[in-house]
Design a protein around this motif. Sequence first.
Motif, mmCIF file in Angstrom:
data_model
loop_
_atom_site.group_PDB
_atom_site.id
_atom_site.type_symbol
_atom_site.label_atom_id
_atom_site.label_comp_id
_atom_site.label_asym_id
_atom_site.label_seq_id
_atom_site.Cartn_x
_atom_site.Cartn_y
_atom_site.Cartn_z
ATOM 1 N N GLY A 128 34.195 45.697 39.317
ATOM 2 C CA GLY A 128 34.108 46.225 37.965
ATOM 3 C C GLY A 128 35.297 47.034 37.491
ATOM 4 N N PRO A 130 38.515 47.855 35.729
ATOM 5 C CA PRO A 130 39.291 47.121 34.728
ATOM 6 C C PRO A 130 40.715 46.872 35.211
ATOM 7 C CG PRO A 130 38.915 49.384 34.022
ATOM 8 C CD PRO A 130 38.083 49.172 35.245
ATOM 9 N N LYS A 162 39.422 38.401 39.731
ATOM 10 C CA LYS A 162 38.091 38.443 39.130
ATOM 11 C C LYS A 162 37.052 37.810 40.044
ATOM 12 C CE LYS A 162 35.515 37.114 34.971
ATOM 13 N NZ LYS A 162 35.615 36.469 33.628
ATOM 14 N N ASP A 168 37.396 43.565 36.515
ATOM 15 C CA ASP A 168 37.150 43.207 35.114
ATOM 16 C C ASP A 168 38.515 42.892 34.506
ATOM 17 O OD1 ASP A 168 36.329 42.882 32.538
ATOM 18 O OD2 ASP A 168 35.634 44.931 32.242
ATOM 19 N N ASP A 170 41.793 41.163 32.450
ATOM 20 C CA ASP A 170 42.322 40.753 31.155
ATOM 21 C C ASP A 170 43.808 40.450 31.330
ATOM 22 O OD1 ASP A 170 42.388 40.132 28.500
ATOM 23 O OD2 ASP A 170 41.878 42.134 27.778
#
Length: 215
Positions: A128, A130, A162, A168, A170
């Motif tokens: 989890g 980021p 991931k 998490d 991006d």
Amino acid sequence: MTTLLHIDTSVFPGEASSSRSVTAAFRKTWEEQHPEGTVIYRDLASDPVPHITADAWSAGYAAPPGRTPGQSTAFTARVRLIEELEQADAVLIGAPMYNYSIPSTLKAWLDNVLLLGRTAGESRSAQGTPAVVVASRGGSYGPGTPREGYEFVQNYLEAVLKGTLGLDLDFIVPELTMATRNPAMSELVPLYEASRKRAFEDATTKAKEIAARVA
């Protein structure tokens, strides 16, 4: 206090590197949001971590009393990297595309921090967290482009960061970075400039969003 783990991997220094420029913008915004926070910084180009060895690998599956001196030494260095990941409230990685994939120095770091039963498996210690990856590239490899099938940065890191570590994830993707250097790409300079502008905007926006989220 919050902790950001910032990893750069470009072989080019400072503003000569698109990925370093964008990660620097993210970090600057992050530090403005968390002036009392901590940044763990690793420049894997100037200070690479060891490639995984038999001792470092096998030590992860051996009980401490049964480890050889070589295993214990190698595993201590590996655990230091794992603990940095576990301590982080957010992760920032510069991952330029080299020969269609990630720099070997980043692969070495990943091989060290992936440990079944700790960072990987049923209970993942960094689950989890980021993470933002700045995946710069000299050309364009997005869906529908002629070289779409040569993109092995985002799909690989998606699977590892991931899918395996549970971060998490991006991406920020500055592309066409060779347009200003390669005469054959001169007509793509406007697209490069738009991509670069968008990357810096995304870095600022994502840094603020994640900083607020983990505050």
